[in-house]
Write an enzyme that holds these catalytic residues in place. Structure first.
Site, PDB file in Angstrom:
ATOM      1  N   GLN A 208      32.442 -38.850  36.100  1.00  0.00           N
ATOM      2  CA  GLN A 208      32.431 -37.439  36.522  1.00  0.00           C
ATOM      3  C   GLN A 208      33.251 -37.215  37.784  1.00  0.00           C
ATOM      4  OE1 GLN A 208      31.095 -34.994  34.775  1.00  0.00           O
ATOM      5  NE2 GLN A 208      30.030 -36.251  33.279  1.00  0.00           N
ATOM      6  N   CYS A 369      21.887 -38.162  28.433  1.00  0.00           N
ATOM      7  CA  CYS A 369      21.993 -39.628  28.537  1.00  0.00           C
ATOM      8  C   CYS A 369      21.493 -40.143  29.884  1.00  0.00           C
ATOM      9  CB  CYS A 369      23.423 -40.123  28.284  1.00  0.00           C
ATOM     10  SG  CYS A 369      23.998 -39.767  26.651  1.00  0.00           S
TER      11      CYS A 369
HETATM   12  N1  7TS Z   1      28.983 -42.095  33.159  1.00  0.00           N
HETATM   13  C1  7TS Z   1      28.759 -40.793  33.421  1.00  0.00           C
HETATM   14  C2  7TS Z   1      28.324 -40.382  34.772  1.00  0.00           C
HETATM   15  C3  7TS Z   1      28.960 -39.849  32.409  1.00  0.00           C
HETATM   16  O1  7TS Z   1      28.744 -38.567  32.680  1.00  0.00           O
HETATM   17  C4  7TS Z   1      29.374 -40.274  31.133  1.00  0.00           C
HETATM   18  C5  7TS Z   1      29.512 -39.299  29.993  1.00  0.00           C
HETATM   19  C6  7TS Z   1      29.633 -41.632  30.943  1.00  0.00           C
HETATM   20  C7  7TS Z   1      29.413 -42.511  31.972  1.00  0.00           C
HETATM   21  C8  7TS Z   1      30.156 -42.159  29.653  1.00  0.00           C
HETATM   22  O2  7TS Z   1      31.481 -41.773  29.497  1.00  0.00           O
HETATM   23  P1  7TS Z   1      32.253 -42.005  28.128  1.00  0.00           P
HETATM   24  O3  7TS Z   1      33.532 -41.305  28.325  1.00  0.00           O
HETATM   25  O4  7TS Z   1      32.396 -43.459  27.953  1.00  0.00           O
HETATM   26  O5  7TS Z   1      31.392 -41.388  27.068  1.00  0.00           O
HETATM   27  N2  7TS Z   1      28.720 -38.140  30.147  1.00  0.00           N
HETATM   28  C9  7TS Z   1      28.416 -37.224  29.209  1.00  0.00           C
HETATM   29  C10 7TS Z   1      27.651 -36.083  29.469  1.00  0.00           C
HETATM   30  O6  7TS Z   1      27.221 -35.774  30.570  1.00  0.00           O
HETATM   31  N3  7TS Z   1      27.499 -35.387  28.335  1.00  0.00           N
HETATM   32  O7  7TS Z   1      28.156 -36.019  27.355  1.00  0.00           O
HETATM   33  C11 7TS Z   1      28.719 -37.167  27.879  1.00  0.00           C
END
Ligand code: 7TS
Length: 411
Positions: A208, A369
């Protein structure tokens, strides 16, 4: 007269995001699910199109012109990511499918090599599942212990409690830089400096943070940093791991296959140099190439200008939503990015999301999540509005009106 500070023209920016220009259930779309994934500007869509139309080829292996161009563009993204987070060397940028894969890579390689029975890994209460489960799996495999930094009711980590958890047994501290569910910006520099006193390595989950904050991995002195392109106006399916060169060099490979090798015989394989040692197989070339267009787009507008505007949206939205009776904002940290998570007394978050959707407003509902964190707050989930550079105060007004409708339906 020419102005020296760049002007933020949200109407012009919205023109660059064709997806925004549509109606949902007869109402103009309000897209407030940016923390899940952001929309993509024309230069990103064009970069994808251009790649497939004119230079699709496998990289690093061919000597023909298309292969050389694809390789050059792929490597240009690596350099752009390096600059964006101010890593010292291009070899320190490993492309992955996203933040999740990058964290799994570190847990499975560095973690397996360095965490043994009796050791400890520290995370926080506000981690995304992707920064919990890989460490839990590692701890189970090794007989190590997972320790968790508690948070306050406002949604800030408690530094004094973190200090108490640290010891010579701590091998890894894995912390989210910015919480996807609360918007909290964590005091990562303090966390890193304290961990290093005990010889522990620190991984920052920048999924984020990277799109909202100025990131300087050298100034932070983090050991690992992960990010996802799709939360930065880039395509899905690509992200990056940053690791300090000496750490990456000492780590065993993650996956075996083509590209990650120097020489293979049935008796012994020697591994490629960084960063290729960690990039087995044909990567996601098209999306990686287009990721550069996303970063160029952010840089062109200016990160600090975007951050200032998003902060205005956050302040405006926080004030407006606070006026709604029975609505409670979850996450009131002093330092926040433009995420507002909330619950409404007597109304299930899923109902909030469904009714808002009928009015063309996209928010996310659920645990995002971060189930253990929801447990900490004693709630099953929240509704979450997360703002990006193309959102407006008028859209926030629409959300407020929408929420009044939700309340009326349940009155
Ligand atoms: N860490 C954080 C803080 C996140 O918000 C997310 C995804 C991930 C890791 C994982 O990232 P990815 O690109 O590998 O999926 N967050 C979210 C969310 O807040 N709603 O859908 C996905």
């Amino acid at each position: 007269m020419e102005t020296l500070t760049p002007v933020f023209d949200v109407a012009a920016i919205r023109q660059d995001f064709p997806i925004l220009n549509q109606t949902i259930h007869g109402k103009p779309l309000v897209y407030f699910d940016n923390a899940a994934t952001s929309q993509k500007p024309l230069p990103v869509i064009q970069a994808l199109n251009e790649y497939y139309r004119s230079y699709n080829a496998n990289i690093h292996r061919g000597i023909h012109t298309l292969a050389e161009k694809a390789t050059a563009q792929y490597e240009a993204t690596r350099e752009t990511v390096r600059q964006f987070i101010n890593a010292a060397y291009r070899e320190e940028i490993i492309f992955t499918r996203g933040s999740t894969e990058a964290i799994n890579l570190v847990a499975a390689t560095f973690g397996r090599q360095n965490v043994q029975a009796g050791d400890e890994v520290i995370i926080s209460t506000m981690e995304h599942h992707s920064n919990i489960v890989p460490w839990q799996m590692l701890c189970e495999e090794k007989g190590a212990t997972l320790k968790v930094i508690p948070i306050t009711d406002e949604g800030e980590i408690i530094l004094e409690e973190y200090e108490k958890l640290l010891s010579e047994r701590t091998k890894v501290v894995a912390l989210v830089y910015v919480s996807n569910s609360l918007g909290t910006i964590n005091p990562v520099k303090e966390v890193i400096d304290l961990a290093h006193k005990y010889g522990a390595k620190v991984l920052l989950d920048g999924a984020q943070a990277t799109v909202h904050l100025d990131i300087d991995v050298q100034a932070l002195d983090c050991d690992f940093y992960v990010l996802s392109s799709h939360k930065m106006y880039g395509p899905t399916g690509v992200g990056a791991l940053y690791g300090k060169r000496e750490l990456l060099e000492a780590m065993p490979p993650y996956q075996g296959g083509g590209e990650m090798i120097k020489e293979v015989s049935f008796e012994k394989t020697t591994y490629n140099e960084l960063p290729y040692k960690f990039e087995a197989g044909t990567p996601n070339i098209a999306d990686t190439v287009a990721f550069k267009a996303a970063i160029d787009y952010i840089n062109k507008i200016g990160k600090s200008v975007i951050a200032e505007y998003e902060h205005e949206l956050l302040a405006y939205g926080t004030e407006a939503l606070s006026q709604i009776e029975g609505l409670r904002i979850i996450g009131q940290a002093r330092e926040k990015i433009s995420v507002i998570s909330f619950v409404i007394k007597g109304i299930h978050h899923q109902d909030v999301g469904i009714i808002l959707d009928t009015q063309g407003i996209a928010v996310r509902t659920g645990h995002h999540c971060t189930q253990p964190m929801m447990h900490r707050f004693g709630i099953p989930g929240t509704s979450r509005a997360s703002f990006a550079m193309y959102n407006t105060k008028e859209e926030i007004d629409r959300l407020v009106q929408g929420l009044h409708k939700v309340k009326k339906m349940f009155a």
